[in-house]
Design a protein around this motif. Structure first.
Motif, mmCIF file in Angstrom:
data_model
loop_
_atom_site.group_PDB
_atom_site.id
_atom_site.type_symbol
_atom_site.label_atom_id
_atom_site.label_comp_id
_atom_site.label_asym_id
_atom_site.label_seq_id
_atom_site.Cartn_x
_atom_site.Cartn_y
_atom_site.Cartn_z
ATOM 1 N N LEU A 5 28.269 42.712 38.693
ATOM 2 C CA LEU A 5 28.705 42.261 39.661
ATOM 3 C C LEU A 5 27.639 41.893 40.851
ATOM 4 O O LEU A 5 26.714 42.689 41.271
ATOM 5 C CB LEU A 5 29.771 43.252 40.399
ATOM 6 C CG LEU A 5 30.364 42.885 41.577
ATOM 7 C CD1 LEU A 5 31.538 41.520 41.478
ATOM 8 C CD2 LEU A 5 31.165 43.844 42.208
ATOM 9 N N ILE A 117 36.171 39.281 32.176
ATOM 10 C CA ILE A 117 36.780 39.601 33.536
ATOM 11 C C ILE A 117 38.222 39.389 33.563
ATOM 12 O O ILE A 117 38.685 38.364 32.909
ATOM 13 C CB ILE A 117 36.036 38.823 34.514
ATOM 14 C CG1 ILE A 117 36.270 39.185 35.959
ATOM 15 C CG2 ILE A 117 36.188 37.228 34.471
ATOM 16 C CD1 ILE A 117 35.538 38.763 37.125
ATOM 17 N N ARG A 135 36.894 49.886 32.007
ATOM 18 C CA ARG A 135 36.363 49.021 33.110
ATOM 19 C C ARG A 135 34.781 50.031 33.730
ATOM 20 O O ARG A 135 34.803 51.176 33.326
ATOM 21 C CB ARG A 135 37.160 49.233 34.223
ATOM 22 C CG ARG A 135 37.758 50.639 34.693
ATOM 23 C CD ARG A 135 38.786 50.549 35.518
ATOM 24 N NE ARG A 135 39.172 51.637 36.352
ATOM 25 C CZ ARG A 135 40.027 52.774 35.655
ATOM 26 N NH1 ARG A 135 40.118 52.760 34.409
ATOM 27 N NH2 ARG A 135 40.315 53.945 36.452
ATOM 28 N N LEU A 166 36.020 44.041 35.979
ATOM 29 C CA LEU A 166 35.107 43.544 35.062
ATOM 30 C C LEU A 166 34.854 44.781 33.991
ATOM 31 O O LEU A 166 34.940 45.873 34.191
ATOM 32 C CB LEU A 166 33.645 43.222 35.686
ATOM 33 C CG LEU A 166 32.529 42.921 34.920
ATOM 34 C CD1 LEU A 166 32.601 41.552 34.097
ATOM 35 C CD2 LEU A 166 31.055 43.021 35.573
ATOM 36 N N SER A 186 42.334 36.802 31.166
ATOM 37 C CA SER A 186 41.014 37.007 30.922
ATOM 38 C C SER A 186 40.131 36.299 30.624
ATOM 39 O O SER A 186 40.436 35.203 30.016
ATOM 40 C CB SER A 186 40.851 38.354 29.972
ATOM 41 O OG SER A 186 41.656 39.517 30.583
#
Length: 631
Positions: A5, A117, A135, A166, A186
């Motif tokens: 991220l 994601i 996760r 994510l 997703s």
């Protein structure tokens, strides 16, 4: 490579009731941006896709996910589209491509380096969504607060909450999600492999050594160009591989060192975009090699390998022992320790390091060179030095010989030298039998040495000396050569004072002269080109001068008869350079006494012309000569 991220942004309500979304802080070129949007009133998302973005997934609830790969910094300057209602934006690093969207209940990842994601929503009154299993964040949501939009229903606004997770499984296979498929979507994310078109565009181009090039052994500089479509901050590493042609494995070049057999070493990009350089320092022996280069994108994506370039390293030639056969024309010989020779240069120096002779670079593949006769010191010690060059321009180091001595037995001096004043003065030299040449020398009043050389025609020779200085006691030295004209005897000397007031034109060898009368001398000017201009914008004239090259002037000779005029003109026409012995000058500060005016070596610089003496209807003429001094 790891997908991670980079940051996230929520919508912001503007003062006029609109919404906006900004790029998260820390976003870089090479990242991937994902937008999650919804339309008000349950309508489906617009069919038009924002420019530069890709529609990845949509559902019947009017929600959609758009994505884009940020390739260059210019992409960050593009406005983020506000299509319907934007619920939030997520930016990831390490993503090279988008995969197929998920099916109900889960998604199958083809590689362990992939990720998914997931976006989900709930009304504000609904319980929180259950995050996907596996996760990687400490909180359930990427967005730390609700990403929401308002739906006008009757007289009030209703909030909906949106979350995103994510998930990086770390293995290939099936990754599950929970919740209603209508409420969750997703997207598969793929790492490591850039789309084919972009990978091709990222490939560097090899420059030096070029394919089929020849290089000199020692330091080899590798030069390549990165694609100009990608700015410098996008490049993080490069990997340069080198191997000998025929070797089974590649080696790496990093930090100026080649490590054969280890092809995985990398080096940080540091030079400006378009020109990257790395060096192998004095470690590449003669042979044939091939090299290639690839560069890494800032998002850890490697480009494709460049085309392979093959080059040959050639050892420069090396001179072995240098030997000298000493004589008046020494023979310098040498051998080659290695390499080939197409050119050679031979130099001779005295023991103080002063250069006596330099052949310059001569085309020859021979291992010997004859040094022509020089102004040797009898019994002097010298050194010879040799360098050679190959056909492709590689030059050897200089190698010196051991000291050698040039010595000889000089011939006998002339028997006698007698000088007599006259018009012009004369010298009588005896004892010349068996010599090839006779040389006479003296100093002029300007300090220059005047030299005349005559072929020996008899045992006793009488010579005219029109260039002797006026009214100055002068010592004349006489030398005789050997039978070959190469060696000179010690001098014999005699003194004379000349009171000859005549002017003469004398050739360089002093073997021919003609008496003249100077009617007028316009004086001297510097032989120098001078130009003056007024360049545009300058406040004063610009004056340019060439280097000074002696004196120049105009002298007018008087011919008293047609025969004399013809003699002077024919004599001048046959000689490019000559000496002018000036008429002695009157020194009025000393009562008008005469004093010597040193001779000038000159060349005529204008076509021949003549002019009639004013008011005299006679046949003879004056002869103006424009001249310039010659060293």
């Amino acid at each position: 490579m790891t997908i991670a991220l980079r940051g996230n942004s929520d919508i912001t309500y503007t003062a006029d009731g609109g919404i906006s979304v900004a790029w998260p802080s820390g976003v870089q070129a090479g990242d991937t941006a994902l937008l999650f949007t919804a339309t008000s009133g349950g309508r489906k998302p617009a069919t038009s896709v924002p420019a530069g973005w890709t529609l990845l997934r949509s559902n019947s609830a009017g929600e959609a996910i758009y994505g884009r790969l940020i390739i260059t910094p210019a992409d960050l300057a593009l406005a983020v589209p506000v299509n319907a209602v934007i619920c939030g934006m997520v930016v990831l690093s390490g993503v090279s491509a988008f995969g197929a969207t998920s099916s109900t209940g889960g998604i199958t990842l083809p590689a362990a380096s992939g990720a998914i994601i997931t976006f989900g929503r709930r009304n504000e009154s609904s319980p929180a969504l259950t995050p996907p299993t596996g996760r990687i964040f400490a909180t359930d949501a990427i967005n730390p607060k609700y990403s929401s939009y308002k739906v006008k229903k009757k007289t009030h606004w209703r909030k909906r909450r949106y979350n995103a997770w994510l998930q990086i499984p770390g293995v290939a296979g099936f990754a599950s999600i929970s919740g209603s498929s209508d409420a969750m979507m997703s997207v598969e994310l793929i790492a490591d492999v850039l789309p084919a078109a972009d990978a091709s565009a990222m490939t560097p181009t090899t420059l030096t050594p070029a394919n089929d090039a020849t290089a000199e052994a020692g330091q080899i500089d590798f030069l390549w160009a990165n694609p100009t479509a990608y700015a410098e901050p996008l490049w993080s590493l490069h990997q340069l591989q080198l191997r000998a042609v025929g070797a089974a494995t590649w080696g790496s070049v990093s930090s100026g060192t080649w490590t054969p057999g280890d092809g995985d070493r990398t080096e940080v990009e540091s030079a400006a975009t378009g020109s990257q350089i790395s060096s192998v320092l004095d470690s590449l022996a003669a042979g044939t090699y091939e090299w290639r280069i690839r560069a890494q994108f800032a998002s850890s994506i490697w480009s494709a390998w460049s085309a392979t370039s093959t080059f040959t390293v050639v050892a420069p030639p090396a001179v072995g022992e240098v030997a000298v056969e000493a004589s008046l024309t020494p023979v310098v010989s040498w051998s080659l320790a290695s390499g080939s020779q197409s050119y050679a240069r031979v130099m001779v120096r005295d023991t103080l390091g002063e250069q006596v002779y330099d052949s310059g670079l001569q085309p020859t593949d021979l291992g010997s060179w004859v040094v022509p006769m020089q102004d040797w010191v009898n019994g002097g010690s010298y050194l010879a030095a040799v360098t050679v060059m190959s056909a492709d321009g590689m030059q050897s180091a200089e190698v010196e010989s051991s000291p050698f001595v040039v010595a000889w037995t000089p011939p006998e001096a002339p028997a006698s030298l007698t000088l007599a004043d006259g018009r012009p003065p004369q010298a009588v030299v005896t004892g010349l039998a068996g010599a090839a040449l006779l040389r006479l020398e003296w100093l002029t009043t300007s300090g220059a040495t005047a030299t005349g050389v005559w072929p020996v025609t008899a045992d006793t020779m009488t010579l005219d000396l029109p260039l002797l200085p006026y009214a100055a006691e002068t010592t004349v030295s006489a030398f005789r050569s050997d039978v070959d004209g190469t060696l000179w005897s010690a001098p014999i000397t005699a003194d004379v004072t000349s009171y000859d007031t005549r002017s003469y034109l004398v050739d360089d060898e002093m073997g021919s002269w003609v008496e003249i009368t100077i009617a007028e001398d316009d004086g001297l000017t510097e032989a120098q080109a001078v130009s003056a201009s007024y360049p545009l914008g300058e406040s004063e004239a610009l004056v340019l001068r060439s280097d000074r090259a002696g004196d120049a002037g105009v002298v007018t000779l008087l011919a008293r008869t047609l025969a004399e005029k013809k003699q002077i003109r024919e004599w001048l026409r046959d000689r490019g350079t000559f000496w002018l012995r000036w008429t002695p000058e009157k020194n009025m500060m000393l009562g008008g006494t005469l004093q010597d005016a040193p001779p000038t070596r000159m060349a005529a610089v204008s076509p021949w012309r003549e002019q009639r003496v004013k008011q005299k209807a006679i046949q003879h003429r004056t002869i103006p000569i424009s001249w310039v001094e010659r060293p």
